[in-house]
Design an enzyme around this catalytic site. Structure first.
Site, PDB file in Angstrom:
ATOM      1  CB  SER A 151      -0.776   0.102   1.146  1.00 25.74           C
ATOM      2  OG  SER A 151      -1.999   1.539   1.426  1.00 25.74           O
ATOM      3  CG  HIS A 155      -9.125  12.929  -5.838  1.00 31.28           C
ATOM      4  ND1 HIS A 155     -10.097  14.259  -5.720  1.00 31.28           N
ATOM      5  CD2 HIS A 155      -9.197  12.266  -5.451  1.00 31.28           C
ATOM      6  CE1 HIS A 155     -10.618  13.860  -4.778  1.00 31.28           C
ATOM      7  NE2 HIS A 155     -10.270  12.684  -3.655  1.00 31.28           N
ATOM      8  CB  THR A 203     -15.889   9.217  -7.216  1.00 33.65           C
ATOM      9  OG1 THR A 203     -16.673   9.394  -5.961  1.00 33.65           O
ATOM     10  CG2 THR A 203     -15.321  10.271  -7.620  1.00 33.65           C
ATOM     11  CE  LYS A 224     -14.022  13.469  -3.967  1.00 34.76           C
ATOM     12  NZ  LYS A 224     -14.310  11.838  -3.622  1.00 34.76           N
ATOM     13  CB  THR A 237     -25.789  -1.418   2.050  1.00 35.10           C
ATOM     14  OG1 THR A 237     -25.907   0.949   2.158  1.00 35.10           O
ATOM     15  CG2 THR A 237     -25.262  -1.263   1.245  1.00 35.10           C
ATOM     16  CB  THR A 238     -30.799   1.118   1.224  1.00 36.19           C
ATOM     17  OG1 THR A 238     -31.480   0.042   2.471  1.00 36.19           O
ATOM     18  CG2 THR A 238     -32.004   1.692   0.545  1.00 36.19           C
ATOM     19  CB  THR A 291      -6.360  15.753   5.668  1.00 34.24           C
ATOM     20  OG1 THR A 291      -8.398  14.575   6.393  1.00 34.24           O
ATOM     21  CG2 THR A 291      -6.522  15.506   3.770  1.00 34.24           C
TER      22      THR A 291
END
Length: 708
Positions: free
Chosen positions: A308, A388, A433, A436, A465-466, A551
């Site tokens: 990682s 991103h 995603t 964004k 999960t829904t 962050t």
């Protein structure tokens, strides 16, 4: 004081310290007292010591008195404003928490109260000071936050009933949960990592303008991740309205029960073809996609080892941690360190290299091709986070992996077939995603058919999960289709990013260098970063959120500026001028200052000249787009609009236009939608453009007001 770090000094004078092992003392000093969360177990015990007890009581009283005297004598207004705090007439509990002086005083007072309470428990009836007295002592007349806190403390308490009395009688035997919460929050305030959320309401008709808690107070948004303004693209909103009218508000359950609709399947097919992969799976967010995929894969592969990148997103870190698999963390973008760690394991050991294409807080770009080479050499899978980058890079918006083979992908057009040996084809798993650049919400993973089916079958984050609402899913798919067929938005964004970076550099304003669209303005101090953000918002009408630890690293705090294709030249001028003013007023380090101090975060160390990912030829493939001026047109690609509408005909039917809507369609056919710019009320703010609404066709006799 609380950690008793100078234990050696007291060992000779205190019989308890002198007769206790150092390891025991260290354990007690690092463990929180279950009854008094602001002090350690060692400090609690020390309150009963005839030597240490009085010393602790005296020191805590001095701290409280010190904070109170500062508040009484110093220029309180200056203290608050220097920290970016602007108290109003009505001071709330949240406001009290913002005050840097009040936070420190409250922490000292809480510790003093806990010390007094701990001591009182050990010496019942010895006339100890009542808990809470220190809190009152910390309230200073000159500070509005202290006034509010003191007033609240003085309110008469209601008489307790029998249940209250019973609770009070046993309170000393029960863990103080509320005190624990308060102590944990105090840590955040103390190291200035406490997060403040501004009330920002982006306006669809006036992108990139938003209103604050006061609907009449409008500001420019310079930090949202709606990178291309697709959150209010006309055909996206049109599609969502049509899907909402047909399918309703919610999905109705999990994908396994009632939430597996044609809209979800169509979106997954669209995402698979975007990355030229066999299949894709949609999640509620990419945080969930990363966590669910990495945790499931790592737990199922026997003896799996993760490699990682040190700068990976929290979602990837969490997924790897949840997998229980072994992990090796390699230095950010350091191929030599990665290879050295890969060499430690046999080639037949299952390995996954997890990394990102664009790192959102520094703007660096991962060496994707080179990591693929190492993966092939050492028998590893590749997991690439393009969060991103999707929508922003490549001829179809598939991300940096597509961008690196621009000509080949441009030539292949919309074919779903993989391009053999291209960088994107060599990546085993790609996550992205929809929240964004695509302007909606959701996340996904794309890869081979069997891999996707395994995640679908085993990942709890997907199964239990829904599912996303059909209207949201339809809007996301419309956005992906539109950007597949329109390169102009991302090309213009790159032009504006380049302009802002050049303008900042000309004013000696430090931007962490990188080849991507990210514009991280280095501040280097948590308090200054928050103060700068507050001044930009309250004095200039510009919203840029401060980014602090965890962050980014301590000492590398920054303002993360997001430039979009819809920011006008006048708005860019306002941002540059406001940032320059704030840097001067707060005396924030500029590039020349960082050079003198040896540099930080690659600023001031001769690394400023970084070649951007986009070259001029790629930008000009969009037809030489130019930065908008206030009142100019924002281009809407009508060919892309038509493709979107045709793609939804099987589910939503044909869009039928009335006479009014045909006029709008005629305007679209010219390639642009015109906006009328009006001057906002004159204030000490950056220029804002008020945009008039237009009617966009959604279905017969229905229309919505948006701007393009």
């Amino acid at each position: 004081m609380d950690k008793l770090s100078s234990l050696a000094r007291f060992k000779n004078s205190c019989p308890f310290l002198g007769g206790t092992k150092t390891s025991t003392l260290r354990a007690l000093s690092s463990a929180i007292s279950p009854r008094f969360p602001s002090i350690s177990q060692l400090t609690e015990r020390a309150t009963g010591c005839p030597i240490m007890g009085p010393a602790l009581a005296m020191r805590s009283s001095q701290m409280v008195a010190g904070y109170a005297s500062i508040a009484g004598q110093a220029d309180v207004q200056h203290i608050h404003h220097s920290k970016g705090i602007f108290p109003g007439t009505n001071v709330s509990e949240a406001d009290i928490a913002k005050c840097p002086h009040a936070s420190a005083a409250r922490a000292a007072a809480r510790m003093a109260d806990d010390l007094a309470a701990a001591s009182a428990v050990k010496t019942v009836g010895a006339g100890k000071e009542a808990p809470g007295k220190a809190q009152k002592a910390a309230a200073a007349a000159g500070c509005p936050f202290h006034k509010a806190a003191a007033a609240a403390a003085e309110e008469p308490a209601k008489m307790p009933d029998m249940k209250d009395k019973q609770a009070t009688a046993t309170a000393s035997d029960v863990f103080s949960y509320d005190n624990f919460y308060a102590a944990e929050l105090e840590k955040k305030h103390k190291d200035q990592s406490y997060r403040y959320f501004n009330n920002i309401n982006r306006l669809a008709n006036k992108f990139p303008v938003a209103h604050t808690a006061n609907v009449k107070d409008e500001v420019q948004v310079w930090c949202a991740n709606d990178y291309l303004g697709m959150g209010n693209n006309p055909v996206v909103l049109e599609t969502m309205h049509r899907a909402l009218a047909k399918y309703g508000a919610g999905a109705g359950g999990t994908r396994n029960i009632a939430g597996n609709s044609a809209t979800h399947l169509a979106l997954e097919h669209e995402l698979a073809t975007l990355h030229r992969k066999e299949a894709a799976l949609v999640f509620s967010s990419c945080y969930v996609a990363n966590d669910a995929t990495l945790s499931t894969l790592g737990s199922k592969l026997p003896g799996c080892v993760y490699f990682s990148d040190a700068s990976n997103h929290a979602s990837m870190i969490q997924g790897i941690r949840h997998s229980g698999a072994k992990k090796e963390i390699f230095k950010h973008n350091d191929l030599n360190d990665l290879e050295a760690k890969l060499q430690k394991y046999p080639k037949d050991t299952p390995k996954i290299i997890a990394f990102e294409s664009v790192y959102s807080m520094c703007g660096s770009v991962g060496p994707i091709k080179e990591i693929c080479d190492l993966a092939k050499k050492y028998g590893a899978l590749t997991f690439l986070d393009e969060v991103h980058a999707v929508g922003l890079y490549g001829p179809r918006g598939a991300g940096v992996a597509e961008h690196l083979d621009w000509e080949a992908h441009q030539k292949a057009g919309q074919s779903p077939e993989p391009i053999k040996d291209s960088v994107m084809d060599r990546i085993d798993m790609i996550t992205g995603t929809l929240g964004k650049a695509y302007g909606t919400v959701g996340g996904y993973v794309a890869g081979s058919r069997d891999f996707i089916d395994m995640i679908r079958s085993y990942a709890p984050g997907f199964i239990f999960t829904t599912s996303l609402p059909p209207a949201t899913v339809a809007g996301a798919r419309a956005s992906v289709i539109y950007q597949k067929h329109h390169v102009g938005d991302r090309a213009l964004k790159q032009i504006n990013v380049h302009t802002v970076k050049e303008r900042f550099a000309a004013l000696d304003i430090p931007v962490v260098p990188g080849p991507s669209h990210i514009v991280p303005v280095l501040v280097g101090d948590a308090g200054l970063a928050r103060a700068a953000s507050d001044k930009l918002l309250h004095e200039h009408g510009i919203y840029v959120q401060a980014i602090n630890y965890p962050t980014v690293a301590v000492g590398e705090e920054r303002l993360r500026v997001t430039v979009t294709p819809r920011h006008t030249a006048e708005q860019i001028n306002g941002l540059i001028a406001a940032m320059d003013t704030v840097f001067t007023e707060l005396d924030i380090n500029r590039i020349s200052d960082w050079v003198k101090s040896g540099g930080r975060a690659n600023v001031g160390v001769d690394k400023e000249n970084v070649e951007p990912i986009w070259n001029n030829a790629q930008i000009n493939s969009a037809g030489q787009p130019r930065t908008l001026q206030d009142g100019q047109t924002a281009v809407v690609n009508t060919d892309a609009v038509q493709v979107v509408r045709e793609s939804f005909e099987d589910l939503l039917g044909v869009v039928e236009l009335g006479e009014t809507e045909r006029k709008v369609e005629a305007a679209l056919m010219t390639g642009a939608v015109k906006h009328v710019a009006e001057a906002l009320p004159k204030k000490a703010r950056a220029p804002l453009a008020r945009v008039s609404p237009i009617n966009v066709p959604i279905s017969p006799a229905r229309s919505i007001a948006v701007s393009a």
